[in-house]
Design a protein around this motif. Structure first.
Motif, PDB file in Angstrom:
ATOM      1  N   PRO A 196     102.594 -23.175 118.344  1.00 28.27           N
ATOM      2  CA  PRO A 196     104.031 -23.064 118.625  1.00 28.27           C
ATOM      3  C   PRO A 196     104.828 -22.686 117.383  1.00 28.27           C
ATOM      4  N   VAL A 197     106.012 -22.172 117.616  1.00 32.45           N
ATOM      5  CA  VAL A 197     106.937 -21.909 116.521  1.00 32.45           C
ATOM      6  C   VAL A 197     107.392 -23.245 115.945  1.00 32.45           C
ATOM      7  N   ARG A 198     107.254 -23.402 114.633  1.00 33.31           N
ATOM      8  CA  ARG A 198     107.624 -24.662 113.986  1.00 33.31           C
ATOM      9  C   ARG A 198     109.134 -24.754 113.830  1.00 33.31           C
ATOM     10  N   THR A 199     109.698 -25.848 114.314  1.00 34.10           N
ATOM     11  CA  THR A 199     111.120 -26.114 114.122  1.00 34.10           C
ATOM     12  C   THR A 199     111.292 -26.893 112.823  1.00 34.10           C
ATOM     13  N   PRO A 200     112.135 -26.411 111.909  1.00 31.10           N
ATOM     14  CA  PRO A 200     112.312 -27.151 110.645  1.00 31.10           C
ATOM     15  C   PRO A 200     112.731 -28.585 110.900  1.00 31.10           C
ATOM     16  N   GLY A 201     112.022 -29.509 110.272  1.00 35.74           N
ATOM     17  CA  GLY A 201     112.304 -30.924 110.444  1.00 35.74           C
ATOM     18  C   GLY A 201     113.382 -31.404 109.487  1.00 35.74           C
ATOM     19  N   PRO A 202     113.699 -32.685 109.552  1.00 32.15           N
ATOM     20  CA  PRO A 202     114.759 -33.229 108.695  1.00 32.15           C
ATOM     21  C   PRO A 202     114.440 -33.178 107.208  1.00 32.15           C
ATOM     22  N   ASP A 203     113.145 -33.046 106.869  1.00 32.17           N
ATOM     23  CA  ASP A 203     112.753 -33.004 105.455  1.00 32.17           C
ATOM     24  C   ASP A 203     112.725 -31.589 104.893  1.00 32.17           C
ATOM     25  N   HIS A 204     112.974 -30.594 105.727  1.00 33.41           N
ATOM     26  CA  HIS A 204     112.772 -29.191 105.343  1.00 33.41           C
ATOM     27  C   HIS A 204     113.550 -28.826 104.072  1.00 33.41           C
ATOM     28  N   LEU A 205     114.848 -29.030 104.083  1.00 35.35           N
ATOM     29  CA  LEU A 205     115.656 -28.609 102.939  1.00 35.35           C
ATOM     30  C   LEU A 205     115.434 -29.501 101.729  1.00 35.35           C
ATOM     31  N   ARG A 206     115.252 -30.796 101.952  1.00 37.74           N
ATOM     32  CA  ARG A 206     114.982 -31.695 100.821  1.00 37.74           C
ATOM     33  C   ARG A 206     113.665 -31.329 100.149  1.00 37.74           C
ATOM     34  N   ASN A 207     112.641 -31.035 100.948  1.00 39.97           N
ATOM     35  CA  ASN A 207     111.365 -30.606 100.383  1.00 39.97           C
ATOM     36  C   ASN A 207     111.521 -29.305  99.603  1.00 39.97           C
ATOM     37  N   ALA A 208     112.326 -28.382 100.161  1.00 37.37           N
ATOM     38  CA  ALA A 208     112.544 -27.103  99.479  1.00 37.37           C
ATOM     39  C   ALA A 208     113.219 -27.318  98.130  1.00 37.37           C
ATOM     40  N   GLU A 209     114.148 -28.271  98.063  1.00 36.95           N
ATOM     41  CA  GLU A 209     114.810 -28.562  96.800  1.00 36.95           C
ATOM     42  C   GLU A 209     113.824 -29.078  95.749  1.00 36.95           C
ATOM     43  N   VAL A 210     112.867 -29.900  96.175  1.00 40.11           N
ATOM     44  CA  VAL A 210     111.836 -30.385  95.248  1.00 40.11           C
ATOM     45  C   VAL A 210     111.002 -29.213  94.730  1.00 40.11           C
ATOM     46  N   LEU A 211     110.587 -28.340  95.636  1.00 42.48           N
ATOM     47  CA  LEU A 211     109.801 -27.165  95.239  1.00 42.48           C
ATOM     48  C   LEU A 211     110.572 -26.309  94.241  1.00 42.48           C
ATOM     49  N   LEU A 212     111.807 -26.000  94.569  1.00 41.81           N
ATOM     50  CA  LEU A 212     112.588 -25.054  93.770  1.00 41.81           C
ATOM     51  C   LEU A 212     113.061 -25.650  92.449  1.00 41.81           C
ATOM     52  N   THR A 213     113.272 -26.946  92.412  1.00 45.35           N
ATOM     53  CA  THR A 213     113.744 -27.591  91.192  1.00 45.35           C
ATOM     54  C   THR A 213     112.610 -27.915  90.225  1.00 45.35           C
ATOM     55  N   HIS A 214     111.483 -28.365  90.752  1.00 46.51           N
ATOM     56  CA  HIS A 214     110.416 -28.880  89.901  1.00 46.51           C
ATOM     57  C   HIS A 214     109.123 -28.066  89.963  1.00 46.51           C
ATOM     58  N   ASP A 215     108.660 -27.763  91.173  1.00 48.00           N
ATOM     59  CA  ASP A 215     107.327 -27.160  91.306  1.00 48.00           C
ATOM     60  C   ASP A 215     107.291 -25.681  90.950  1.00 48.00           C
ATOM     61  N   MET A 216     108.322 -24.937  91.308  1.00 50.28           N
ATOM     62  CA  MET A 216     108.284 -23.509  91.011  1.00 50.28           C
ATOM     63  C   MET A 216     108.318 -23.232  89.509  1.00 50.28           C
ATOM     64  N   PRO A 217     109.155 -23.922  88.725  1.00 45.44           N
ATOM     65  CA  PRO A 217     109.045 -23.737  87.275  1.00 45.44           C
ATOM     66  C   PRO A 217     107.678 -24.145  86.732  1.00 45.44           C
ATOM     67  N   ALA A 218     107.070 -25.177  87.330  1.00 41.91           N
ATOM     68  CA  ALA A 218     105.735 -25.594  86.888  1.00 41.91           C
ATOM     69  C   ALA A 218     104.702 -24.514  87.182  1.00 41.91           C
ATOM     70  N   ILE A 219     104.841 -23.842  88.318  1.00 44.96           N
ATOM     71  CA  ILE A 219     103.935 -22.730  88.646  1.00 44.96           C
ATOM     72  C   ILE A 219     104.068 -21.622  87.612  1.00 44.96           C
ATOM     73  N   ARG A 220     105.307 -21.264  87.270  1.00 39.59           N
ATOM     74  CA  ARG A 220     105.525 -20.178  86.305  1.00 39.59           C
ATOM     75  C   ARG A 220     104.924 -20.510  84.938  1.00 39.59           C
ATOM     76  N   ALA A 221     104.988 -21.787  84.561  1.00 43.65           N
ATOM     77  CA  ALA A 221     104.525 -22.190  83.233  1.00 43.65           C
ATOM     78  C   ALA A 221     103.026 -22.455  83.179  1.00 43.65           C
ATOM     79  N   HIS A 222     102.403 -22.606  84.326  1.00 45.10           N
ATOM     80  CA  HIS A 222     101.022 -23.063  84.349  1.00 45.10           C
ATOM     81  C   HIS A 222     100.047 -21.977  83.882  1.00 45.10           C
ATOM     82  N   VAL A 223      99.078 -22.391  83.073  1.00 48.13           N
ATOM     83  CA  VAL A 223      97.980 -21.518  82.651  1.00 48.13           C
ATOM     84  C   VAL A 223      96.679 -22.212  83.019  1.00 48.13           C
TER      85      VAL A 223
END
Length: 264
Positions: A169-196
């Motif tokens: 089925p098509v996934r309906t964004p849950g209540p955690d969708h935007l909060r999870n995205a904020e964690v990814l964009l604030t912390h995890d994405m910079p960590a990905i860029r820096a990771h070797v």
């Protein structure tokens, strides 16, 4: 729940057989792996979890490096089994699985890393394009918020929600969708860029390391990352159904392909 330094991890276990840990990518919690887990639980004891700060997991100290995520996974595995585990990760989850294999090789029997964003292995100008896209997504987040940023990110890596198995089925964004995205964009994405990634240590690991990519993602840079890593390791790039997020949209095909790769 499992208490780890600075966080509490929510996890779930189902099925019987060898322990297989599934690590989701992006801003996905364990729920994104549920369909895949169901298709694997007749052959494996399947472990899923929410990364610190996502969904049902909480944290007082958000991860700023992938080593923190890998240490969380190591502690989770230690709490559940004394034996080396099988691990499958996609995207950021693949990077975490590889970091686990480097830092805790005794805990990994085999790892299947699907399109890990090892940007430092990309040749120019592909590396500049990849890093530019990631920085652009982070900039959109700061200017326009997480929803707009995630739409741009999905477009950059050509996530096609229409490329799905008929009963998914098509996934309906849950209540955690935007909060999870904020964690990814604030912390995890910079960590990905820096990771070797320590490729030399990965080569020396006793674990079997398999690099995988989507059959429909050959035109985007995460697929190229997977191919470059396979080349560095001197192994074959294994092709899985769908695109970058095939585990979400094609869980049945992914389960069958994963079982075949693990058993080969």
């Amino acid at each position: 729940m499992l208490e780890v330094p600075g966080a509490r991890l929510r996890y779930a276990v189902r099925g019987e057989g060898p322990l297989l840990l599934l690590i989701a990518g992006g801003h996905h919690g364990a729920d994104a792996n549920e369909p895949l887990a169901r298709h694997l639980a007749d052959r494996y004891t399947v472990l899923t979890y929410d990364r610190r700060g996502l969904s049902g997991s909480t944290t007082d100290a958000p991860a700023t490096t992938l080593a923190t995520h890998a240490d969380d996974v190591s502690r989770l595995l230690s709490a559940l089994t004394p034996e080396p585990a099988l691990v499958h990760g996609t995207s950021l989850g693949a990077l975490i699985s590889l970091e686990l294999t480097v830092g805790h090789p005794e805990q990994v029997a085999a790892v299947v890393a699907h399109e890990p964003p090892v940007t430092h292995l990309l040749p120019e100008p592909e590396r500049a394009v990849a890093l530019g896209q990631l920085l652009g997504v982070e900039d959109t987040f700061r200017r326009e918020g997480p929803a707009s940023a995630m739409r741009g990110f999905a477009a950059d890596i050509d996530i096609d929600p229409n490329d799905r198995e008929p009963d998914v089925p098509v996934r309906t964004p849950g209540p955690d969708h935007l909060r999870n995205a904020e964690v990814l964009l604030t912390h995890d994405m910079p960590a990905i860029r820096a990771h070797v990634l320590d490729v030399a240590a990965l080569k020396e690991s006793p674990a079997r390391v398999v690099t995988a990519a989507g059959e429909k993602s050959g035109h985007v840079w995460p697929h190229t990352c997977a191919a470059m890593l396979a080349g560095e390791l001197g192994t074959r790039l294994e092709i899985f159904p769908g695109g970058h997020n095939g585990y979400v949209f094609r869980p049945r095909g992914t389960a069958e392909r994963l079982h075949a790769v693990l058993g080969s």
